[in-house]
Design a protein around this motif. Structure first.
Motif, PDB file in Angstrom:
ATOM      1  N   ARG A  49      25.362  38.501  84.535  1.00  0.00           N
ATOM      2  CA  ARG A  49      25.658  37.677  86.025  1.00  0.00           C
ATOM      3  C   ARG A  49      25.838  38.774  87.224  1.00  0.00           C
ATOM      4  O   ARG A  49      25.136  38.476  88.361  1.00  0.00           O
ATOM      5  CB  ARG A  49      27.131  36.963  85.871  1.00  0.00           C
ATOM      6  N   THR A  50      26.429  39.855  87.040  1.00  0.00           N
ATOM      7  CA  THR A  50      26.478  40.895  88.129  1.00  0.00           C
ATOM      8  C   THR A  50      25.185  41.418  88.377  1.00  0.00           C
ATOM      9  O   THR A  50      24.853  41.665  89.498  1.00  0.00           O
ATOM     10  CB  THR A  50      27.585  41.791  87.832  1.00  0.00           C
ATOM     11  N   LEU A  51      24.465  41.849  87.303  1.00  0.00           N
ATOM     12  CA  LEU A  51      23.246  42.319  87.693  1.00  0.00           C
ATOM     13  C   LEU A  51      22.160  41.495  88.512  1.00  0.00           C
ATOM     14  O   LEU A  51      21.789  41.965  89.316  1.00  0.00           O
ATOM     15  CB  LEU A  51      22.515  42.782  86.245  1.00  0.00           C
ATOM     16  N   GLN A  52      22.226  40.333  88.145  1.00  0.00           N
ATOM     17  CA  GLN A  52      21.165  39.233  88.655  1.00  0.00           C
ATOM     18  C   GLN A  52      21.969  38.603  89.954  1.00  0.00           C
ATOM     19  O   GLN A  52      20.917  38.653  90.915  1.00  0.00           O
ATOM     20  CB  GLN A  52      21.108  37.935  87.858  1.00  0.00           C
ATOM     21  N   LYS A  53      22.957  38.855  90.315  1.00  0.00           N
ATOM     22  CA  LYS A  53      23.717  38.562  91.566  1.00  0.00           C
ATOM     23  C   LYS A  53      23.389  39.628  92.422  1.00  0.00           C
ATOM     24  O   LYS A  53      22.736  39.420  93.602  1.00  0.00           O
ATOM     25  CB  LYS A  53      25.145  38.557  91.299  1.00  0.00           C
ATOM     26  N   ASN A  54      23.444  40.807  91.975  1.00  0.00           N
ATOM     27  CA  ASN A  54      23.032  42.118  93.073  1.00  0.00           C
ATOM     28  C   ASN A  54      21.537  42.130  93.121  1.00  0.00           C
ATOM     29  O   ASN A  54      21.091  42.423  94.323  1.00  0.00           O
ATOM     30  CB  ASN A  54      23.371  43.584  92.151  1.00  0.00           C
TER      31      ASN A  54
END
Length: 728
Positions: free
Chosen positions: A622-627
């Motif tokens: 989630r964090t990777l795609q959000k960034n």
């Protein structure tokens, strides 16, 4: 790995190594004559490394030259002396010969032995190289007469990785196109059912009311017609689903294929600009000047067509730097400068734009002199010359016919150089500007698209027509309240970031009609364009959409207009004109006005950013795609499973969903099915990003209505962003 592949890799490594070492030696020599013992040791180390690398690559010519360089530094180190003027020139001559030899190799050619350089340096050509030169056959003398010319074919080296990706993408597109055959078979069945229904209708008409009775069955009755209609409905629904899935898959695959082709055309900038160091040295020699040429960023990959389009512009700018920028040795010494002038070529890649800077530490631009020469050349009137700002005066160097020299030479004085620069950059949908260097000299900055294959465009409406504006020239989209549009010096303007930015109607500027401000929701739609620090707000009737498209040349007379750079073909076959942003800005040269922030109310509302819902039970994913998405300007919301995602979708507004498949409570497949059953959510694009890589899972996802299926093991953020850009 084949031996020739290993040799090529080693040679590529030495190409980078020799550039770094030569740049390092030049950097140290910049402090000449105030050099220390450790400086000589460092230069000796770099010369020794180059010699060793040349030996590994079996480059005897380079090995012999760098051996001479090593000896010079070694002798100086033993004596504790710094190079005198003659030795410094010898060092530069050796490095220049190495650069020229390696530049030809980098371009795929076979370099000639620099016999003149060996003679000047008093060196012997290596014996093996000498024998090869003597054994080379003498070319036969061609008989006189008319000989047909063979057209030179342009070639491009493509890596095996790029070819593999192209083959894979084209195979997938072929597979999807073959599925269209199945659609054709289904359409034949639809035609057969329609023919049968037509026959049934004819029978019903002939039998009259008897055939309409629900109690009567068989051919030519109401019941038979109803069964036929039901069958036709089933076939059409299935056909529609199949066509939608195939269209989605083809859209994604076509985008991927286009990206693969674009990647295949990307080459290191140095492969196109390799000849510039020698050109600068030769020109400096002709002018009787000493110049150190510094390059950086040449390893960055750019579309070869863009580099070729910029090559002449860079060449003319470098020529101007040598001819007009760098002073003579006497003038530099009297001004307290290093007698050796410096010229630099820097390349940077920012987003989807390439930025080229050509700078020098010379005399800089004399604003008063340029103003006077512009007046003498008849480029401006006396009133215009007096009213021009310093920035506008400097921009006059790009006007056709402008030159600071009264007499033409082989390299300057014809009033063509910098106008050619501007034309070349603008032709690529780019921008160019000139500014003073710090602490002295001049900087010419060129900005162009990273790729010429396609352009990112914003479609807008004006005067009942649709036009395209390059996204690279757009700073932001705004909805400005009509009552807050003010007048500055008799022109409409809006306040923005402490400046009054001129407001113009796009239809007025393009000369296609009288612009009328279209007010929606209490505001006027405005496109704020920004080119190298200058801004212009353009009022339009509406924003249509963003798209990636290939720019095509316009036929006459459309090509004669300075405001259009080309056209793009739309889905319905019509052609939309692409606005030449740089020319548009040139027509409206407005200077912003300062103001106190507390005296001006907020004037504008930012256009809503696309909102993406990311659904994944993994915090890291989630964090990777959000960034990744937020870096590109998207607004991102998060959900940990399908249940939470569905609740968010039913209460909020989202432009796309990026979802994992394997999640607790409700997986990605179930979420997709629920969305397609919901009338409000079924049109929201869905991208599945998952570790499930089987063909069965991929087909299931696409059959349920997913717009794209990305596998995490092969995950590349460029693929995700490319898909989102196409869907949103």
């Amino acid at each position: 790995m084949a031996p020739e592949d290993i040799q090529q890799r080693v040679l590529r490594a030495f190409q980078e190594e020799h550039r770094e070492h030569i740049a390092g030696i030049r950097s140290i020599l910049r402090g000449w004559p105030s050099l220390k013992g450790e400086d000589l040791e460092e230069m000796l180390r770099m010369a020794h490394s180059m010699k060793g690398g040349a030996r590994v690559c079996d480059l005897e010519v380079v090995e012999r030259l760098t051996h001479d360089l090593e000896q010079v530094f070694s002798e100086l180190g033993k004596k504790g002396e710094v190079p005198d003027e003659g030795q410094r020139r010898r060092i530069e001559r050796v490095m220049a010969a190495v650069e020229d030899y390696m530049a030809v190799l980098a371009g795929g050619g076979q370099p000639e032995v620099p016999v003149e350089a060996f003679a000047e340096l008093g060196l012997r050509v290596p014996s093996r190289v000498q024998r090869e030169m003597e054994e080379m056959p003498v070319p036969a003398v061609k008989p006189e007469g008319k000989v047909g010319k063979v057209a030179k074919q342009d070639t491009l080296r493509v890596s095996a990785t790029h070819l593999d990706r192209l083959l894979q993408s084209s195979s997938q597109v072929l597979a999807q196109s073959m599925q269209q055959h199945g659609v054709g078979v289904e359409l034949q069945e639809v035609a057969a059912v329609l023919d049968d229904l037509q026959r049934q209708c004819d029978v019903v008409r002939s039998r009259g009311e008897e055939a309409l009775s629900p109690k009567v069955s068989g051919p030519g009755t109401l019941q038979e017609l109803q069964r036929g209609m039901a069958k036709l409905s089933r076939v059409v629904r299935g056909l529609r689903t199949q066509q939608q899935q195939s269209a989605r898959a083809l859209r994604v695959l076509s985008g991927r294929l286009q990206q693969d082709v674009r990647d295949a055309r990307m080459v290191p900038a140095g492969s196109v600009f390799e000849g510039f160091p020698k050109m600068v040295r030769d020109m400096a020699g002709d002018e009787g000047k000493e110049v150190e040429f510094v390059v950086s960023g040449m390893e960055r990959e750019v579309d070869r067509l863009v580099l070729q389009g910029l090559k002449d512009a860079v060449m003319h700018t470098l020529r101007n730097a040598v001819t007009h920028g760098i002073e003579s040795r006497v003038a530099r010494e009297s001004a307290g400068k290093n007698p050796v002038g410096r010229i630099g070529l820097e390349l940077e890649v920012t987003g989807n734009r390439v930025v080229l800077k050509v700078w020098d530490d010379g005399r800089g631009l004399n604003v008063d002199f340029i103003r006077r020469r512009s007046l003498e050349a008849g480029l401006v009137s006396e009133d215009e010359a007096r009213a021009m700002s310093a920035e506008e005066v400097r921009a006059m160097v790009f006007q056709p016919g402008f030159s600071t020299r009264k007499r033409a030479t082989s390299s300057a004085g014809r009033g063509m150089g910098m106008s050619v620069v501007r034309e070349a950059v603008v032709r690529l949908q780019g921008q160019v500007a000139v500014r003073p260097g710090v602490p002295s000299g001049t900087v010419v900055e060129m900005v162009a698209p990273l790729s010429a294959a396609t352009h990112r465009l914003l479609l807008v409406k004006a005067a009942g027509q649709v036009f395209a504006i390059p996204s690279g020239a757009i700073q932001r989209l705004l909805r400005v309240k009509q009552e807050l549009v003010e007048t500055v010096d008799g022109k409409a303007a809006v306040w923005m970031d402490g400046q009054a930015v001129l407001l113009a109607g796009l239809a007025d500027v393009l000369g296609v009609g009288k612009a009328e401000l279209v007010v929606e929701a209490g505001g006027v739609r405005v496109v704020v364009m920004s080119i190298l620090g200058r801004r212009l707000a353009v009022a339009v009737d509406g924003w249509v959409k963003e798209m990636d498209a290939l720019l095509l040349p316009l036929p006459y007379p459309a090509s004669a207009s300075p405001f259009f750079s080309g056209g793009v073909v739309m889905e319905d076959g019509s052609v939309t004109l692409v606005v030449q942003a740089a020319e548009l800005m040139e027509r409206f040269k407005g200077k912003g006005l300062s103001y106190r922030e507390e005296d001006v109310a907020a004037l504008m509302e930012e256009a809503r950013r696309p909102v993406i819902l990311v659904v994944d039970d993994s915090f890291t994913a989630r964090t990777l795609q959000k960034n990744i998405l937020e870096t590109e300007g998207y607004e991102v919301r998060l959900a940990v499973d399908g249940v939470q995602a569905l609740a968010a979708l039913r209460t909020g507004r989202f432009d796309a969903v990026v979802s994992d498949i394997q999640m607790p409570h409700m997986d990605g497949f179930e979420l997709l099915e629920s969305m397609k059953r919901d009338a409000r959510l079924k049109e929201v694009p869905v991208v599945l990003v998952t570790s499930l890589n089987s063909e069965e899972d991929q087909m299931r996802g696409l059959s349920l209505g997913a717009d794209a299926y990305l596998v995490k093991q092969k995950f590349d953020h460029k693929d995700l962003l490319g898909v989102i850009r196409q869907l949103v």
